[in-house]
Design an enzyme around this catalytic site. Structure first.
Site, PDB file in Angstrom:
ATOM      1  N   THR A 145       1.216  -1.231   0.496  1.00 18.88           N
ATOM      2  CA  THR A 145      -0.409  -0.022  -0.094  1.00 18.88           C
ATOM      3  C   THR A 145       1.202   1.522  -0.327  1.00 18.88           C
ATOM      4  OG1 THR A 145      -1.716  -1.512   1.719  1.00 18.88           O
ATOM      5  CG2 THR A 145      -2.113   0.898   1.170  1.00 18.88           C
ATOM      6  N   ARG A 199       7.652  -2.916   3.118  1.00 22.83           N
ATOM      7  CA  ARG A 199       8.346  -2.436   4.073  1.00 22.83           C
ATOM      8  C   ARG A 199       8.380  -4.135   4.426  1.00 22.83           C
ATOM      9  NH1 ARG A 199       3.375   1.477   6.366  1.00 22.83           N
ATOM     10  NH2 ARG A 199       3.719   3.492   4.665  1.00 22.83           N
ATOM     11  N   SER A 216       6.145   3.949   8.777  1.00 22.97           N
ATOM     12  CA  SER A 216       4.966   4.356   9.279  1.00 22.97           C
ATOM     13  C   SER A 216       4.169   3.834  10.504  1.00 22.97           C
ATOM     14  CB  SER A 216       3.826   4.325   8.297  1.00 22.97           C
ATOM     15  OG  SER A 216       2.752   5.208   9.027  1.00 22.97           O
ATOM     16  N   HIS A 217       3.611   3.565  10.713  1.00 19.55           N
ATOM     17  CA  HIS A 217       3.055   3.395  12.244  1.00 19.55           C
ATOM     18  C   HIS A 217       4.034   1.773  12.804  1.00 19.55           C
ATOM     19  CE1 HIS A 217       0.956   1.513   9.863  1.00 19.55           C
ATOM     20  NE2 HIS A 217      -0.164   0.809   9.917  1.00 19.55           N
ATOM     21  N   LYS A 260      10.217   4.014   0.500  1.00 18.52           N
ATOM     22  CA  LYS A 260       9.559   3.992  -0.974  1.00 18.52           C
ATOM     23  C   LYS A 260       9.376   5.404  -1.559  1.00 18.52           C
ATOM     24  CE  LYS A 260       5.690   7.551   0.751  1.00 18.52           C
ATOM     25  NZ  LYS A 260       4.502   7.395   1.487  1.00 18.52           N
ATOM     26  N   ASP A 318       1.599   9.615  13.763  1.00 17.88           N
ATOM     27  CA  ASP A 318       2.261   8.628  13.971  1.00 17.88           C
ATOM     28  C   ASP A 318       3.939   8.586  13.655  1.00 17.88           C
ATOM     29  OD1 ASP A 318       1.952   9.322  11.198  1.00 17.88           O
ATOM     30  OD2 ASP A 318       1.845   7.122  10.101  1.00 17.88           O
ATOM     31  N   ASP A 352       5.282   8.376  10.685  1.00 16.86           N
ATOM     32  CA  ASP A 352       6.129   9.006  10.086  1.00 16.86           C
ATOM     33  C   ASP A 352       5.598  10.656   9.991  1.00 16.86           C
ATOM     34  OD1 ASP A 352       4.079   7.700   8.941  1.00 16.86           O
ATOM     35  OD2 ASP A 352       4.874   7.707   6.979  1.00 16.86           O
ATOM     36  N   ASP A 400       2.353  11.388   9.092  1.00 10.36           N
ATOM     37  CA  ASP A 400       1.263  11.109   8.101  1.00 10.36           C
ATOM     38  C   ASP A 400       0.368  11.239   8.489  1.00 10.36           C
ATOM     39  OD1 ASP A 400       1.921   8.839   7.894  1.00 10.36           O
ATOM     40  OD2 ASP A 400       2.081   8.639   5.802  1.00 10.36           O
ATOM     41  N   ARG A 401      -0.016  10.896   9.735  1.00  7.85           N
ATOM     42  CA  ARG A 401      -1.520  10.469  10.476  1.00  7.85           C
ATOM     43  C   ARG A 401      -1.822  11.260  11.208  1.00  7.85           C
ATOM     44  NH1 ARG A 401      -2.615   3.888  10.566  1.00  7.85           N
ATOM     45  NH2 ARG A 401      -1.687   3.510   8.516  1.00  7.85           N
ATOM     46  N   GLU A 452      -8.931   9.509   4.407  1.00 11.70           N
ATOM     47  CA  GLU A 452      -8.502   7.975   4.589  1.00 11.70           C
ATOM     48  C   GLU A 452      -8.903   7.665   6.003  1.00 11.70           C
ATOM     49  OE1 GLU A 452      -5.571   5.239   2.333  1.00 11.70           O
ATOM     50  OE2 GLU A 452      -5.034   6.836   3.303  1.00 11.70           O
ATOM     51  N   GLU A 453      -9.885   6.460   5.949  1.00 15.41           N
ATOM     52  CA  GLU A 453     -10.108   6.421   7.954  1.00 15.41           C
ATOM     53  C   GLU A 453      -9.574   5.887   8.150  1.00 15.41           C
ATOM     54  OE1 GLU A 453      -9.491   3.101   8.839  1.00 15.41           O
ATOM     55  OE2 GLU A 453      -9.048   2.620   6.814  1.00 15.41           O
ATOM     56  N   LYS A 480      -0.724  12.746   3.036  1.00 15.62           N
ATOM     57  CA  LYS A 480      -1.314  12.627   4.435  1.00 15.62           C
ATOM     58  C   LYS A 480      -0.628  13.401   4.872  1.00 15.62           C
ATOM     59  CE  LYS A 480      -1.535   8.175   5.802  1.00 15.62           C
ATOM     60  NZ  LYS A 480      -1.243   7.365   4.938  1.00 15.62           N
TER      61      LYS A 480
HETATM   62  C1  VG1 Z   1      -2.582   0.870   5.864  1.00 14.10           C
HETATM   63  C2  VG1 Z   1      -3.840   1.672   5.798  1.00 14.10           C
HETATM   64  C3  VG1 Z   1      -4.280   2.986   4.547  1.00 14.10           C
HETATM   65  C4  VG1 Z   1      -2.285   4.264   4.524  1.00 14.10           C
HETATM   66  C5  VG1 Z   1      -1.887   2.952   4.279  1.00 14.10           C
HETATM   67  C6  VG1 Z   1      -0.485   3.407   4.440  1.00 14.10           C
HETATM   68  O1  VG1 Z   1      -2.933   0.333   4.515  1.00 14.10           O
HETATM   69  O2  VG1 Z   1      -5.256   1.072   6.074  1.00 14.10           O
HETATM   70  O3  VG1 Z   1      -5.217   3.900   4.626  1.00 14.10           O
HETATM   71  O4  VG1 Z   1      -2.757   4.503   3.555  1.00 14.10           O
HETATM   72  O5  VG1 Z   1      -1.951   2.046   5.797  1.00 14.10           O
HETATM   73  O6  VG1 Z   1      -0.644   4.546   5.941  1.00 14.10           O
HETATM   74  P1  VG1 Z   1      -3.277  -1.507   4.792  1.00 14.10           P
HETATM   75  O7  VG1 Z   1      -3.038  -1.720   3.638  1.00 14.10           O
HETATM   76  O8  VG1 Z   1      -2.332  -2.274   6.105  1.00 14.10           O
HETATM   77  O9  VG1 Z   1      -4.710  -1.212   4.620  1.00 14.10           O
HETATM   78  V1  VG1 Z   1       0.742   4.885   6.355  1.00 14.10           V
HETATM   79  O10 VG1 Z   1       0.831   6.272   7.733  1.00 14.10           O
HETATM   80  O11 VG1 Z   1       1.366   3.483   7.075  1.00 14.10           O
HETATM   81  O12 VG1 Z   1       2.250   5.343   5.372  1.00 14.10           O
HETATM   82 CO    CO Z   2       2.408   6.946   8.898  1.00 14.15          CO
END
Ligand code: VG1
Ligand code: CO
Length: 544
Positions: free
Chosen positions: A18, A22, A113-114, A126, A278, A280, A282-283, A364-365, A377
């Site tokens: 996504t 990773r 990310s998280h 990325k 989070d 990085d 972005d959340r 996004e949710e 984001k």
């Molecule tokens: C998750 C979230 C998605 C987000 C992605 C990257 O992906 O659901 O909405 O864009 O993480 O966010 P997935 O495929 O695990 O559902 V981040 O802050 O991890 O870069």
């Molecule tokens: Co992130």
């Protein structure tokens, strides 16, 4: 200094998910693993030769080592200039900001990310394109294809570059400029929001808040913007010291992983406002006094109130949300008379719409909100947006959201995650649902009539590209929905995400407990997908 050409062989599984590639740190530490992926970027993104590249990451374990590898390889591949954040630090939105501001040919962002950090935890990489956004699927697929045939990578034999001092260094003929990671981003925020109004809010003595940086990348950004520029009292930023392992926690701003912050916003002495970001940056999570704003609602509220903020005074052109995100934003777009788009999960799908000027805000949710100011984001952006609204409206978070629900109705929303389940079982569960799809429309489940059921496919309205298999959607009459998808960011087994939403117009019914109000729909989802039988899990790992 002559480039060295080092022979290598392909590694399995270097397809970006996504949001980039990773894997566990141990996987990245295998000789040649990172190098192969980076060489695949240079081999496919030929505009980087003679161009400028931005490099930075969220500061997690292995960030610094990876950056040194990338710098040497960039020099050996003919990159003319690299802008790298001091200490190897750039939050994801800041990287996007720098790519755009200095019109570079792209950037490499290092983050998982998280996901937790540390020697036994996760790392990620990325490529972001010249628009500052995550590379499109066609680019990531080209990079992946290259990793499957790669037989050599290019590097230089030279000492490490000092990343800790701003200034200019050289590797061979390539210039490396170590930049302040915060300055350009902070300036952009100042151009969008009413810093005077927020400053006055902090000075009023009537407003108390905390921002939880979760020992991740936003620490220095939040200190500079909230405490230095906006005059929030010292200590407003908690867990502000960035750590390679995020202090051992999950740097994921949600009710489960930011419990200390959540506790501060509850009870009689609760804060007026709490926010977190989070790994990085972005959340974002937004909390009011005894009140949690779902990310889907946050997007809708920001869209509906954008004109009250300087950067969006002229109004918004359109809105986009990822498919599993609640339809609250759709109602706002309809009321404003602007377009609304439903895209697959992942920020890369917003890029074309933003570049074409079709949308201004998107979200996004999964605690992600953003706008056309960058192509990622942006956690702190969302926090500042809320602060700006609180300052000009002089209302509490809860009042703003309640007012929103009264006007548009409430989309109750929850996500249930089943983490680290067996991959084969998870695939089997999705396949089982796919087989059920044709028979679902018209069926009544727990009182809800199915109006449509499909495997979501998206045709990009700008370039016509098609993305299939983006998740199972089951829509009911009246706007309720159940969505099932498998995560594309996990590094262990599979993660099943079940997203649930139901719409309530009646204000008298806007204060129910979400899990209780959604119980019948939750049961339908569990039974339809045979979750317990197929995964062995009686309950989700995380509920948000
Ligand atoms: C998750 C979230 C998605 C987000 C992605 C990257 O992906 O659901 O909405 O864009 O993480 O966010 P997935 O495929 O695990 O559902 V981040 O802050 O991890 O870069
Ligand atoms: Co992130």
């Amino acid at each position: 200094m002559e480039p060295q050409v080092i022979a290598t062989t392909p590694f399995e599984g270097q397809r970006p998910g996504t949001s980039g590639l990773r894997k566990k740190v141990r996987v990245f530490q295998q000789p040649g693993y990172l190098e192969n992926f980076v060489q695949a970027i240079f081999d496919t993104q030929t505009e980087l030769e003679g161009g400028t590249l931005v490099v930075g990451g969220d500061g997690r374990f292995y960030n610094r080592q990876a950056i040194q590898v990338i710098l040497r390889m960039a020099a050996a591949n003919g990159v003319a200039r690299v802008l790298v954040g001091r200490g190897g630090i750039l939050s994801t939105p800041a990287a996007s900001c720098v790519i755009r501001k200095f019109k570079t040919q792209g950037g490499v962002v290092l983050s998982a990310s998280h996901n937790p950090g540390g020697p036994e935890e996760d790392f990620g990489i990325k490529f972001n394109s010249a628009n500052g956004g995550p590379a499109s699927e066609s680019v990531t697929e080209a990079i992946y294809a290259r990793t499957r045939t790669i037989d050599a990578y290019r590097t230089l034999d030279c000492a490490d570059t000092n990343l800790d001092q701003a200034g200019i260094a050289r590797i061979g003929s390539m210039e490396v400029e170590v930049i302040d990671p915060v300055a350009d981003y902070a300036q952009l925020m100042e151009s969008l929001f009413d810093f005077n109004a927020i400053h006055q809010l902090f000075n009023s003595g009537l407003f108390r808040m905390r921002f939880d940086a979760m020992h991740a990348v936003t620490g220095p950004y939040a200190m500079e913007i909230l405490e230095s520029r906006l005059g929030a009292p010292p200590g407003t930023v908690m867990n502000g010291e960035s750590k390679e392992d995020f202090g051992g926690g999950h740097p994921d701003p949600n009710l489960a992983h930011a419990q200390d912050l959540v506790a501060l916003t509850q009870g009689p002495d609760a804060l007026d406002f709490g926010a977190a970001s989070d790994g990085d940056g972005d959340r974002n999570m937004i909390l009011g006094k005894n009140f949690f704003v779902t990310p889907s609602d946050s997007l809708a509220v920001l869209a509906a109130n954008a004109h009250q903020v300087p950067g969006y005074r002229a109004g918004i052109r359109g809105v986009a949300r990822s498919m599993p995100t609640s339809q609250a934003a759709d109602r706002v777009a309809e009321a404003l008379g602007v377009e609304c788009f439903e895209t697959p999960t992942g920020w890369k799908f917003f890029g074309n719409l933003l570049d074409a000027g079709r949308i201004t805000v998107c979200g996004e949710e999964s605690f992600g909100t953003g706008s056309d100011h960058v192509r990622e984001k942006d956690g702190l952006w969302a926090v500042l947006f809320w602060l700006n609204l609180l300052a000009v409206r002089q209302q509490s978070v809860a009042d703003i959201v309640h007012e929103h629900w009264r006007r548009f109705g409430r989309n109750y929303y929850t996500r249930h995650d089943y983490e680290a389940v067996d991959s084969t079982s998870a695939e089997g569960l999705m396949e089982h649902l796919r087989i059920l799809l044709p028979d679902l429309p018209g069926r009544v489940l727990a009182g809800y009539t199915v109006s449509y059921a499909d495997d979501f496919a998206y045709t990009d309205p700008i370039d016509g590209s098609v993305s299939k298999n983006q998740g199972i959607r089951i829509g009911f009459e009246g706007g309720s929905r159940i969505v099932f998808r498998l995560s594309g960011t996990g590094t262990e087994g599979a993660t099943l995400r079940v997203y649930l939403e139901f719409f309530e117009r009646d204000p008298a019914r806007h204060d129910q407990d979400t899990q209780r109000a959604m119980a019948p729909l939750i049961l339908v989802a569990r039974e339809l997908a045979q979750i317990e039988v197929r995964t062995g899990r009686a309950a989700p790992t995380v509920i948000t």
